[in-house]
Design a protein around this motif. Structure first.
Motif, PDB file in Angstrom:
ATOM      1  N   THR A  98       0.826  -1.211   0.000  1.00  0.00           N
ATOM      2  CA  THR A  98       0.000   0.000   0.000  1.00  0.00           C
ATOM      3  C   THR A  98       0.858   1.257   0.000  1.00  0.00           C
ATOM      4  O   THR A  98       0.593   2.205  -0.748  1.00  0.00           O
ATOM      5  CB  THR A  98      -0.924   0.012   1.233  1.00  0.00           C
ATOM      6  N   ALA A  99       1.888   1.289   0.840  1.00  0.00           N
ATOM      7  CA  ALA A  99       2.739   2.479   0.956  1.00  0.00           C
ATOM      8  C   ALA A  99       3.486   2.760  -0.343  1.00  0.00           C
ATOM      9  O   ALA A  99       3.541   3.907  -0.804  1.00  0.00           O
ATOM     10  CB  ALA A  99       3.725   2.304   2.106  1.00  0.00           C
ATOM     11  N   VAL A 111      -6.026   2.772  -2.269  1.00  0.00           N
ATOM     12  CA  VAL A 111      -6.915   2.077  -1.336  1.00  0.00           C
ATOM     13  C   VAL A 111      -8.136   1.509  -2.040  1.00  0.00           C
ATOM     14  O   VAL A 111      -8.702   0.501  -1.600  1.00  0.00           O
ATOM     15  CB  VAL A 111      -7.328   2.989  -0.160  1.00  0.00           C
ATOM     16  N   LEU A 112      -8.560   2.136  -3.131  1.00  0.00           N
ATOM     17  CA  LEU A 112      -9.665   1.561  -3.910  1.00  0.00           C
ATOM     18  C   LEU A 112      -9.291   0.185  -4.452  1.00  0.00           C
ATOM     19  O   LEU A 112     -10.140  -0.710  -4.560  1.00  0.00           O
ATOM     20  CB  LEU A 112     -10.025   2.487  -5.073  1.00  0.00           C
ATOM     21  N   ALA A 128      -9.858 -10.485  11.845  1.00  0.00           N
ATOM     22  CA  ALA A 128     -10.615  -9.240  11.999  1.00  0.00           C
ATOM     23  C   ALA A 128     -10.211  -8.291  10.873  1.00  0.00           C
ATOM     24  O   ALA A 128      -9.021  -8.022  10.686  1.00  0.00           O
ATOM     25  CB  ALA A 128     -10.336  -8.618  13.356  1.00  0.00           C
ATOM     26  N   VAL A 129     -11.179  -7.779  10.129  1.00  0.00           N
ATOM     27  CA  VAL A 129     -10.889  -6.987   8.932  1.00  0.00           C
ATOM     28  C   VAL A 129     -10.466  -5.560   9.267  1.00  0.00           C
ATOM     29  O   VAL A 129      -9.524  -5.020   8.682  1.00  0.00           O
ATOM     30  CB  VAL A 129     -12.122  -6.952   7.999  1.00  0.00           C
ATOM     31  N   VAL A 130     -11.141  -4.935  10.229  1.00  0.00           N
ATOM     32  CA  VAL A 130     -10.956  -3.506  10.485  1.00  0.00           C
ATOM     33  C   VAL A 130      -9.514  -3.116  10.811  1.00  0.00           C
ATOM     34  O   VAL A 130      -8.998  -2.129  10.271  1.00  0.00           O
ATOM     35  CB  VAL A 130     -11.922  -3.027  11.585  1.00  0.00           C
ATOM     36  N   PRO A 131      -8.784  -3.839  11.682  1.00  0.00           N
ATOM     37  CA  PRO A 131      -7.396  -3.446  11.953  1.00  0.00           C
ATOM     38  C   PRO A 131      -6.524  -3.416  10.699  1.00  0.00           C
ATOM     39  O   PRO A 131      -5.662  -2.529  10.564  1.00  0.00           O
ATOM     40  CB  PRO A 131      -6.909  -4.526  12.930  1.00  0.00           C
ATOM     41  N   GLU A 136      -3.747  -0.111   6.597  1.00  0.00           N
ATOM     42  CA  GLU A 136      -3.512   0.232   5.191  1.00  0.00           C
ATOM     43  C   GLU A 136      -3.796   1.709   4.908  1.00  0.00           C
ATOM     44  O   GLU A 136      -3.065   2.339   4.138  1.00  0.00           O
ATOM     45  CB  GLU A 136      -4.380  -0.650   4.292  1.00  0.00           C
ATOM     46  N   VAL A 137      -4.845   2.233   5.512  1.00  0.00           N
ATOM     47  CA  VAL A 137      -5.148   3.652   5.325  1.00  0.00           C
ATOM     48  C   VAL A 137      -3.977   4.503   5.824  1.00  0.00           C
ATOM     49  O   VAL A 137      -3.522   5.438   5.148  1.00  0.00           O
ATOM     50  CB  VAL A 137      -6.436   4.051   6.067  1.00  0.00           C
ATOM     51  N   ALA A 138      -3.498   4.187   7.018  1.00  0.00           N
ATOM     52  CA  ALA A 138      -2.362   4.933   7.574  1.00  0.00           C
ATOM     53  C   ALA A 138      -1.136   4.792   6.676  1.00  0.00           C
ATOM     54  O   ALA A 138      -0.420   5.770   6.432  1.00  0.00           O
ATOM     55  CB  ALA A 138      -2.057   4.438   8.990  1.00  0.00           C
ATOM     56  N   ALA A 139      -0.901   3.591   6.176  1.00  0.00           N
ATOM     57  CA  ALA A 139       0.246   3.367   5.284  1.00  0.00           C
ATOM     58  C   ALA A 139       0.103   4.152   3.994  1.00  0.00           C
ATOM     59  O   ALA A 139       1.092   4.662   3.452  1.00  0.00           O
ATOM     60  CB  ALA A 139       0.385   1.875   4.978  1.00  0.00           C
TER      61      ALA A 139
END
Length: 422
Positions: A98-99, A111-112, A128-131, A136-139
């Motif tokens: 991702t980064a 991210v899409l 667990a999906v959310v973590p 990934e968003v932060a990266a």
């Protein structure tokens, strides 16, 4: 007050959806005359940023068509097998992908493409999906800081400051590399409870052949060719002079035209609530610009400049980080960049202020769910797949990530541009 009330509703997540809160706030501002039709829909400074909206729409259509091929299932199985089904190595792999991708593309496009893969692989392994999505968003926001095209605020800064692609690479890429190493270590601690996979599902997944996941090889080839052309056009923007939104829409139209996918199929996975949320948010932030709120905040920060450049640089970096967590970092940078340009002057010095603004705005976008466009997009995808990301759950992790990365960025700026400059 209107923006504050809408923000409370978005954060509370109890009474109305975040889309309804944003559109409701926008409607009140329009009804009270704080914004009008021209400023809300046609002004580049105070209206809806249609480039962002149509960039998202075009890329969502392309991703929707690609979903029909089975490519996301293929990538999910491939990534899980490379990590041998181990949760933390899998997160590290997804974070790095991702980064790096976010430094070459814009982070929203990245991210899409990555979020659907992540959801599938986590479901396959019983994770667990959310973590994983939050990581990934932060990266994506960290990785996007490294280059001119990685994060929309950087494009605004480059335009206002006359900065090149190489300028961003030379000044910001080194600290981003350090931030990623630290962030991976941070993930091990922040998301420790998420690293528990279902052993039976891991064994089952390791026996799968990822090639069998591809359902339509011809459509896959067509989709990948169009995607490659779109990404190349993004990178060649300085030569072609096509806005990313135009490129995305042309790519989406071309893909629908050359394939057998119907328009209805192509549009079925578009995150319409996410697009509407952005529109409402842009109108509300435009209202803050019209009333002088953002300008007052920006000028207040600028008022401390004085003769203490190191102190003001640190204030600009941290102030940008805090404000970008409250309002989307795109309109914040659009409002702040003229102030910084005035402080720098016609000779382009001191250039360090541009890097402080970029680092603060880009990294501060990780603080809350509405701090950056990529955050909102992933939240929409997650909700659509039945794994909603709560505002406060995201913020609980985001504030820690933002604080740590801003501390490191502050040390880097002080060391490179002041301690070692002389």
């Amino acid at each position: 007050m209107i923006f504050a009330a809408a923000y409370v509703l978005i954060a509370a997540e109890k009474w109305v959806t975040r889309t309804a809160a944003a559109l409701g706030g926008a409607a009140v501002m329009l009804a009270l005359g704080i914004s009008d039709a021209h400023t809300a829909f046609f002004s580049e400074d105070t209206g809806i940023d249609w480039n962002v909206v149509f960039l998202l729409l075009g890329m969502m259509i392309i991703v929707s068509v690609m979903r029909e091929t089975g490519i996301f299932e293929y990538l999910a199985i491939w990534a899980a097998k490379r990590a041998r089904g181990r949760p933390f190595p899998l997160m590290v792999l997804l974070v790095l992908i991702t980064a790096v991708a976010s430094s070459l593309l814009d982070n929203v496009t990245t991210v899409l493409l990555i979020a659907p893969v992540t959801i599938l692989v986590c479901q396959r392994l019983g994770l667990a999906v959310v973590p994983y999505l939050i990581a990934e968003v932060a990266a994506s926001n960290i990785g996007g800081t490294a280059t001119l095209v990685g994060d929309p605020p950087n494009i605004i800064i480059a335009s206002r400051g006359g900065l090149s692609f190489n300028d961003f690479l030379i000044h910001l890429a080194p600290v981003v590399a350090v931030l990623l190493v630290v962030f991976i270590g941070l993930c091990r601690w922040l998301f420790a409870d998420a690293f528990h996979a279902d052993a039976d599902k891991v064994d089952e997944l390791m026996t799968l052949n990822e090639r069998e996941a591809i359902r339509d090889p011809k459509l896959l080839v067509q989709s990948l060719v169009v995607l490659a052309v779109v990404l190349a056009a993004f990178v060649l923007h300085p030569v072609l002079h096509y806005a990313p939104s135009v490129v995305a829409l042309l790519g989406a139209g071309l893909l629908i035209a050359v394939t057998r996918v119907s328009t209805e199929q192509a549009l079925q996975d578009v995150e319409w609530p996410t697009l509407a949320f952005f529109m409402g948010l842009f109108v509300m932030v435009g209202g803050l610009v019209n009333t002088g709120v953002l300008a007052t905040l920006s000028q207040a920060i600028a008022g401390y400049a004085g003769d203490n450049l190191p102190g003001f640089t640190a204030l600009l970096l941290w102030g940008s980080g805090v404000l970008s967590g409250v309002v989307d970092n795109i309109p914040y940078v659009a409002s702040m960049s003229p102030v910084v340009a005035d402080l720098i002057g016609p000779d382009g010095q001191p250039q360090v202020l541009w890097w402080a603004l970029a680092l603060g705005a880009d990294l501060g976008g990780n603080a809350t769910l509405i701090g950056a466009s990529a955050n909102v997009v992933v939240a929409g995808i997650a909700a659509r797949n039945g794994v909603p990301i709560g505002f406060w759950r995201f913020t609980r992790y985001g504030l820690v990530i933002t604080a740590v990365t801003l501390v490191i960025a502050s040390g880097y700026v002080w060391l490179r541009y002041f301690a070692l400059a002389g």
